[in-house]
Design a protein around this motif. Structure first.
Motif, PDB file in Angstrom:
ATOM      1  N   GLY A 181      35.275  22.458  34.430  1.00  0.00           N
ATOM      2  CA  GLY A 181      36.063  21.236  34.423  1.00  0.00           C
ATOM      3  C   GLY A 181      36.501  20.811  35.817  1.00  0.00           C
ATOM      4  N   PRO A 182      37.170  19.682  35.917  1.00  0.00           N
ATOM      5  CA  PRO A 182      37.483  19.063  37.215  1.00  0.00           C
ATOM      6  C   PRO A 182      38.468  19.836  38.070  1.00  0.00           C
ATOM      7  N   ARG A 183      39.217  20.788  37.512  1.00  0.00           N
ATOM      8  CA  ARG A 183      40.204  21.521  38.328  1.00  0.00           C
ATOM      9  C   ARG A 183      39.540  22.251  39.487  1.00  0.00           C
ATOM     10  N   PHE A 184      38.269  22.607  39.357  1.00  0.00           N
ATOM     11  CA  PHE A 184      37.590  23.386  40.392  1.00  0.00           C
ATOM     12  C   PHE A 184      36.930  22.511  41.454  1.00  0.00           C
ATOM     13  N   GLN A 185      36.864  21.221  41.241  1.00  0.00           N
ATOM     14  CA  GLN A 185      35.977  20.417  42.068  1.00  0.00           C
ATOM     15  C   GLN A 185      36.550  20.041  43.426  1.00  0.00           C
ATOM     16  N   GLN A 186      37.813  19.635  43.492  1.00  0.00           N
ATOM     17  CA  GLN A 186      38.332  19.136  44.760  1.00  0.00           C
ATOM     18  C   GLN A 186      39.133  20.181  45.536  1.00  0.00           C
ATOM     19  N   ASP A 187      39.844  21.059  44.864  1.00  0.00           N
ATOM     20  CA  ASP A 187      40.639  22.056  45.582  1.00  0.00           C
ATOM     21  C   ASP A 187      40.560  23.401  44.868  1.00  0.00           C
ATOM     22  N   PRO A 188      39.379  24.032  44.877  1.00  0.00           N
ATOM     23  CA  PRO A 188      39.255  25.311  44.171  1.00  0.00           C
ATOM     24  C   PRO A 188      40.106  26.406  44.778  1.00  0.00           C
ATOM     25  N   ALA A 189      40.361  26.335  46.098  1.00  0.00           N
ATOM     26  CA  ALA A 189      41.143  27.401  46.743  1.00  0.00           C
ATOM     27  C   ALA A 189      42.533  27.519  46.126  1.00  0.00           C
ATOM     28  N   ALA A 190      43.152  26.372  45.813  1.00  0.00           N
ATOM     29  CA  ALA A 190      44.480  26.406  45.209  1.00  0.00           C
ATOM     30  C   ALA A 190      44.429  27.039  43.823  1.00  0.00           C
ATOM     31  N   LEU A 191      43.352  26.762  43.089  1.00  0.00           N
ATOM     32  CA  LEU A 191      43.224  27.342  41.751  1.00  0.00           C
ATOM     33  C   LEU A 191      42.972  28.846  41.833  1.00  0.00           C
ATOM     34  N   TYR A 192      42.180  29.280  42.793  1.00  0.00           N
ATOM     35  CA  TYR A 192      41.957  30.716  42.963  1.00  0.00           C
ATOM     36  C   TYR A 192      43.272  31.433  43.274  1.00  0.00           C
ATOM     37  N   GLU A 193      44.107  30.785  44.077  1.00  0.00           N
ATOM     38  CA  GLU A 193      45.413  31.369  44.401  1.00  0.00           C
ATOM     39  C   GLU A 193      46.278  31.488  43.146  1.00  0.00           C
ATOM     40  N   THR A 194      46.217  30.457  42.295  1.00  0.00           N
ATOM     41  CA  THR A 194      46.982  30.492  41.047  1.00  0.00           C
ATOM     42  C   THR A 194      46.477  31.607  40.133  1.00  0.00           C
ATOM     43  N   ILE A 195      45.159  31.742  40.039  1.00  0.00           N
ATOM     44  CA  ILE A 195      44.587  32.806  39.203  1.00  0.00           C
ATOM     45  C   ILE A 195      45.049  34.167  39.697  1.00  0.00           C
ATOM     46  N   ARG A 196      44.996  34.368  41.005  1.00  0.00           N
ATOM     47  CA  ARG A 196      45.398  35.660  41.572  1.00  0.00           C
ATOM     48  C   ARG A 196      46.878  35.944  41.295  1.00  0.00           C
ATOM     49  N   ARG A 197      47.703  34.917  41.401  1.00  0.00           N
ATOM     50  CA  ARG A 197      49.137  35.082  41.182  1.00  0.00           C
ATOM     51  C   ARG A 197      49.461  35.363  39.719  1.00  0.00           C
ATOM     52  N   ASP A 198      48.806  34.657  38.816  1.00  0.00           N
ATOM     53  CA  ASP A 198      49.151  34.761  37.397  1.00  0.00           C
ATOM     54  C   ASP A 198      48.469  35.915  36.680  1.00  0.00           C
ATOM     55  N   TYR A 199      47.285  36.332  37.170  1.00  0.00           N
ATOM     56  CA  TYR A 199      46.503  37.332  36.442  1.00  0.00           C
ATOM     57  C   TYR A 199      46.241  38.605  37.239  1.00  0.00           C
ATOM     58  N   GLY A 200      46.323  38.522  38.567  1.00  0.00           N
ATOM     59  CA  GLY A 200      45.893  39.649  39.375  1.00  0.00           C
ATOM     60  C   GLY A 200      44.444  39.498  39.791  1.00  0.00           C
ATOM     61  N   PRO A 201      43.827  40.571  40.288  1.00  0.00           N
ATOM     62  CA  PRO A 201      42.474  40.477  40.856  1.00  0.00           C
ATOM     63  C   PRO A 201      41.356  40.318  39.843  1.00  0.00           C
ATOM     64  N   VAL A 202      41.634  40.557  38.559  1.00  0.00           N
ATOM     65  CA  VAL A 202      40.641  40.394  37.497  1.00  0.00           C
ATOM     66  C   VAL A 202      41.282  39.592  36.375  1.00  0.00           C
ATOM     67  N   ALA A 203      40.674  38.448  36.039  1.00  0.00           N
ATOM     68  CA  ALA A 203      41.304  37.534  35.086  1.00  0.00           C
ATOM     69  C   ALA A 203      40.382  37.247  33.912  1.00  0.00           C
ATOM     70  N   PRO A 204      40.944  37.152  32.685  1.00  0.00           N
ATOM     71  CA  PRO A 204      40.141  36.701  31.544  1.00  0.00           C
ATOM     72  C   PRO A 204      39.894  35.200  31.652  1.00  0.00           C
ATOM     73  N   VAL A 205      38.636  34.797  31.503  1.00  0.00           N
ATOM     74  CA  VAL A 205      38.298  33.382  31.610  1.00  0.00           C
ATOM     75  C   VAL A 205      37.372  32.992  30.459  1.00  0.00           C
ATOM     76  N   LEU A 206      37.198  31.692  30.318  1.00  0.00           N
ATOM     77  CA  LEU A 206      36.272  31.135  29.341  1.00  0.00           C
ATOM     78  C   LEU A 206      35.256  30.282  30.080  1.00  0.00           C
ATOM     79  N   LEU A 207      33.981  30.558  29.860  1.00  0.00           N
ATOM     80  CA  LEU A 207      32.917  29.739  30.425  1.00  0.00           C
ATOM     81  C   LEU A 207      32.626  28.573  29.494  1.00  0.00           C
TER      82      LEU A 207
END
Length: 417
Positions: free
Chosen positions: A14-40
């Protein structure tokens, strides 16, 4: 005391990854840690590995985290038209081999690439880059993605493969389609495969100092099927990532004041810009993947046998455990994960070959068009809508027209376009 449950799995599309993926990666790391459950796509579950240490661990342990996609425990849920199927559909190429078989195949590729004379490669890159620039230099404007960055890697591959020039335009279009997610990806992949089969048949009849001929002659005794499939892997791995590396570097140099002197008369910072892009806007953001061979623990998560792990290469590059001050610059630091790691990373000397192509392409552009500037505000530049690759849709620029080569017509190097 009961454990605090993780947030719900995150949709890795989805569009969350398209313009500023770095910010989303930071959020994933903060909320889940180094390994996160995701849905493809289609809400297929997987694990997203964003920690540098964890990706290093996964890439190093090919017995626990294997490459053969047939191990995946989700196959019964995957429809025939699943958009990510080109990334996981098993074929007997070097991409999905394991153990001694992988080392045999990857070793042959590395030897063939290692036989490329990098001085001659650089000279050829300069000729090809000049030819492409000749085709638009007289107009005073260009889209450096469509007219330059995307075209250069495959022109160079065509040279290294001894590919007939008239086949290059159709091949580059089909490779671009095959690397995208969409209904045309698989037919395009089959057309690219047919082109490689024709090329190999020609090299059996007329061998030369090119990569297909070197693979035919290699002591690994590769079959024709193996060579065709592995040529496809090398072509795909070289084309879009290298094109994005070139485009992202030009963008950085046009938008960052640190590189202003390079644009106006020098090459000194091109290498620094290329390396910084690998840290900050790496062309391959995420990679599918690895598959657990047994139940295990990783990054505080319980991973089941057959689970898919998506390697978050860009997220690992921004991991504060290895880059505590991301503003400190990346000069001289090449410990990024942008070329992967371990036995399934890019085989040596593929990264060096890619760097020769990218560096020469950027340097020739700056030499030829020293007053190059963006033709639109930087905020209007759009990234290609992909979770997996990081590259611009367009890079419109303007410059003072030069008429010497352009008015005389395209050079022979660029005539296929």
């Amino acid at each position: 005391m009961s454990e605090t449950p993780n947030p719900a799995p995150l949709r890795l599309y989805g569009p969350r990854f398209q313009q500023d993926p770095a910010a989303l990666y930071e959020t994933i790391r903060r909320d889940y840690g180094p390994v996160a459950p995701v849905l493809l796509d289609g809400d297929i579950p997987a694990w997203f590995v964003s920690g540098y240490r964890e990706i290093h661990q996964v890439s190093d342990d090919s017995q626990l985290f294997a490459r053969d996609t047939r191990r995946w425990n989700m196959w019964e849920r995957i429809p025939d038209d699943w958009p990510l199927l080109p990334y996981v559909a098993h074929n007997p190429s070097v991409m999905f081999t394991e153990g001694p078989e992988h080392r045999r195949r990857a070793g042959a590729i590395g030897d063939a690439l290692g036989a490329v004379d990098q001085f001659e490669l650089r000279a050829q890159c300069e000729r090809l880059a000049d030819g492409l620039i000749d085709s638009f230099a007289g107009t005073g404007e260009a889209d450096l993605v469509a007219q330059y960055a995307i075209r250069m890697p495959l022109l160079v591959i065509a040279y290294m493969y001894g590919l007939p020039p008239h086949e290059v335009p159709e091949l580059v279009r089909d490779i671009a389609i095959s690397l995208d997610v969409g209904p045309d990806a698989i037919p395009a992949h089959l057309r690219v495969q047919a082109a490689m089969q024709r090329l190999l048949a020609q090299k059996h009849e007329q061998p030369g100092p090119d990569i297909p001929s070197l693979l035919i002659q290699h002591p690994a005794n590769l079959s024709d099927e193996e060579i065709v499939l592995d040529l496809l892997v090398v072509t795909a791995a070289a084309q879009q990532p290298t094109a994005n590396w070139i485009g992202n570097t030009i963008r950085l140099m046009l938008t960052d004041a640190r590189f202003a002197m390079t644009l106006s008369g020098g090459r000194g910072s091109v290498g620094q810009a290329l390396n910084e892009v690998l840290w900050q806007d790496t062309p391959t953001q995420n990679f599918i993947g690895r598959f657990a061979t047994r139940d295990t623990q990783l990054g505080g998560q319980r991973v089941r046998a057959g689970d898919l792990l998506v390697l978050g290469l860009a997220a690992a590059n921004s991991d504060p455990l290895v880059r505590p001050d991301s503003d400190a610059g990346s000069a001289g630091n090449q410990a990024h994960m942008s070329f992967g790691h371990g036995e399934h990373g890019c085989p040596y000397p593929a990264p060096e070959v890619a760097e020769v192509i990218a560096k020469t392409t950027v340097e020739v552009l700056l030499d030829r068009l020293p007053d190059l500037e963006l033709a639109v505000p930087v905020e209007e530049l759009l990234w290609h809508p992909s979770v997996w690759m990081r590259g611009l849709e367009r890079l419109p620029v303007r410059f003072t027209p030069t008429y010497v080569a352009a008015q005389a017509g395209m050079s022979a190097a660029a005539r296929p376009w």
